[in-house]
Design a protein around this motif. Structure first.
Motif, PDB file in Angstrom:
ATOM      1  N   UNK A 125       0.904  -1.454  -0.602  1.00 30.13           N
ATOM      2  CA  UNK A 125       0.028  -0.097  -0.262  1.00 30.13           C
ATOM      3  C   UNK A 125       0.872   1.090  -0.011  1.00 30.13           C
ATOM      4  N   UNK A 126       1.750   1.026   0.879  1.00 27.68           N
ATOM      5  CA  UNK A 126       3.090   2.357   0.158  1.00 27.68           C
ATOM      6  C   UNK A 126       3.739   2.363  -0.716  1.00 27.68           C
ATOM      7  N   UNK A 127       3.757   1.430  -1.670  1.00 26.54           N
ATOM      8  CA  UNK A 127       3.924   1.656  -2.525  1.00 26.54           C
ATOM      9  C   UNK A 127       3.593   2.127  -3.781  1.00 26.54           C
ATOM     10  N   UNK A 128       1.950   1.794  -3.822  1.00 22.28           N
ATOM     11  CA  UNK A 128       0.712   1.979  -4.646  1.00 22.28           C
ATOM     12  C   UNK A 128       0.985   3.644  -4.437  1.00 22.28           C
ATOM     13  N   UNK A 129       0.834   3.970  -3.157  1.00 24.03           N
ATOM     14  CA  UNK A 129       0.920   5.354  -2.727  1.00 24.03           C
ATOM     15  C   UNK A 129       1.382   6.431  -3.025  1.00 24.03           C
ATOM     16  N   UNK A 166       7.643   9.675   0.815  1.00 25.11           N
ATOM     17  CA  UNK A 166       7.585  10.155   1.362  1.00 25.11           C
ATOM     18  C   UNK A 166       6.275   9.769   2.397  1.00 25.11           C
ATOM     19  N   UNK A 167       5.388   8.843   2.078  1.00 24.49           N
ATOM     20  CA  UNK A 167       4.491   8.248   2.358  1.00 24.49           C
ATOM     21  C   UNK A 167       4.756   7.533   4.136  1.00 24.49           C
ATOM     22  N   UNK A 168       5.314   6.103   3.445  1.00 27.45           N
ATOM     23  CA  UNK A 168       6.410   5.927   4.345  1.00 27.45           C
ATOM     24  C   UNK A 168       6.937   6.534   5.680  1.00 27.45           C
ATOM     25  N   UNK A 169       7.400   7.978   5.577  1.00 22.37           N
ATOM     26  CA  UNK A 169       7.232   8.548   6.605  1.00 22.37           C
ATOM     27  C   UNK A 169       6.470   9.933   7.047  1.00 22.37           C
ATOM     28  N   UNK A 170       5.415   9.761   6.380  1.00 24.02           N
ATOM     29  CA  UNK A 170       4.070  10.464   6.889  1.00 24.02           C
ATOM     30  C   UNK A 170       3.678   9.701   7.821  1.00 24.02           C
ATOM     31  N   UNK A 209      -3.896   8.594   1.896  1.00 27.85           N
ATOM     32  CA  UNK A 209      -2.911   9.681   1.753  1.00 27.85           C
ATOM     33  C   UNK A 209      -2.345  10.213   0.440  1.00 27.85           C
ATOM     34  N   UNK A 210      -1.879   9.223   0.047  1.00 31.01           N
ATOM     35  CA  UNK A 210      -1.254   8.692  -1.362  1.00 31.01           C
ATOM     36  C   UNK A 210      -2.360  10.510  -2.040  1.00 31.01           C
TER      37      UNK A 210
END
Length: 328
Positions: free
Chosen positions: A55-59, A70-74, A127-128
């Motif tokens: 999901x992090x990759x897709x977002x 960016x998504x992961x750090x958020x 989020x993405x």
């Protein structure tokens, strides 16, 4: 045949991955992997809990302005990867959406019909989408683009526009600084091409397929223009990727059986990123599954009913007859 018939097959080790795909919805944690993402950044191996990796990759591939790091750090800043986090002001879930904001961005991304900020898959994808919408709104604001996106997420894009950059709010400035610092541990440098090299055509195929990481497997799903019925099956994903990479010049049939006889056959030891691997999964001569090789022993595929578009080791299909085909 092909995608419609064979992609329902659960390969050697596939039973485990079928269960694994379901468990991801229930927020198990673990290791990670690496993959090229949008935004010009790779995701460091082992940096994201396995339950949320796809999901992090897709977002992070929702738009060029956003990346998986960016998504992961958020997420780390917002909730510390806690899917049940709740703030004193009412923000909920792993991405800390306010109840009033959530309906604008929440969708049934994991196909469970549980569209909630407390559903990590849907919240991460939301989020993405929200980051991408903010990026578009503040595109004309000077300064660091990532900082402006983060400031917009924390204080609202209106504040970024009002102050022509990160607003002078201590909370927002701290938010931006913390996340930009945290991004470094999630980042991995990208080579000039996919892992193991490959052509520009192969890179374009992989980028097209990985755009839909996390999308549900749908029997018979996929067309040259994208997913149909909410997802892809195995040959639907490959035909989409090849069509996009070729600029619409190569329109493959929706059949892994046919794909096994098309393009140029490539010796296994000369396989490159972007090559299709068509696999006999059920009986001799029955090429009922197809995947895209992305390098480093990894593939991107739409594996079977109940799963999602994912990256996985090609070694899952060891012992099965395979033919490697190059279409561009």
């Amino acid at each position: 045949m092909g995608g419609v018939k064979g992609c329902g097959f659960i390969a050697a080790g596939g039973v485990f991955f079928f269960i694994f795909s379901l468990l991801m919805l229930f927020m198990m944690a673990g290791g990670g992997g690496s993959s090229a993402t949008a935004g010009g950044l790779g995701l460091a191996a082992g940096s994201v809990p396995t339950a949320y990796l796809q999901w992090v990759k897709a977002a992070g591939a929702e738009c060029p302005a956003v990346s998986a790091p960016l998504i992961a750090a958020q997420i780390e800043q917002e909730s510390g990867w806690n899917p049940n986090a709740r703030s004193p002001v009412g923000a909920e879930g792993i991405a800390q959406f306010m109840p009033g904001t959530w309906p604008n961005w929440g969708r049934d991304d994991d196909g469970t019909h549980n569209v909630s900020p407390l559903n990590p898959a849907d919240a991460i994808m939301a989020m993405g989408r929200y980051d991408c919408a903010i990026a578009k709104q503040v595109a004309g604001v000077p300064g660091d683009a990532v900082a402006n996106i983060l400031a917009g997420y924390n204080a609202g894009p209106g504040a970024v526009l009002q102050y022509n950059g990160v607003p002078p709010y201590a909370e927002t400035q701290g938010y931006v600084t913390s996340i930009e610092a945290a991004m470094k541990k999630y980042e991995a440098p990208l080579s000039s091409g996919p892992v193991g090299g490959g052509s520009a055509f192969g890179q374009a195929e992989i980028a097209a397929a990985e755009k839909y990481l996390g999308l549900p497997y749908v029997w018979g799903g996929g067309a040259p223009s994208g997913p149909t019925g909410g997802g892809f099956d195995c040959s639907g994903l490959v035909l989409y990727a090849v069509y996009q990479a070729s600029g619409g010049k190569i329109d493959l049939p929706h059949s892994s059986e046919d794909m096994a006889t098309m393009g140029t056959e490539i010796p296994r030891d000369q396989m490159q990123p972007g090559d299709a691997v068509v696999i006999q999964t059920e009986q001799p001569g029955d090429y009922s599954h197809v995947v895209l090789y992305i390098g480093g022993g990894q593939i991107v595929e739409a594996p079977h009913t109940g799963a999602f578009v994912r990256t996985a080791p090609l070694s899952e299909y060891n012992g099965m007859v395979q033919t490697v085909r190059r279409f561009g």
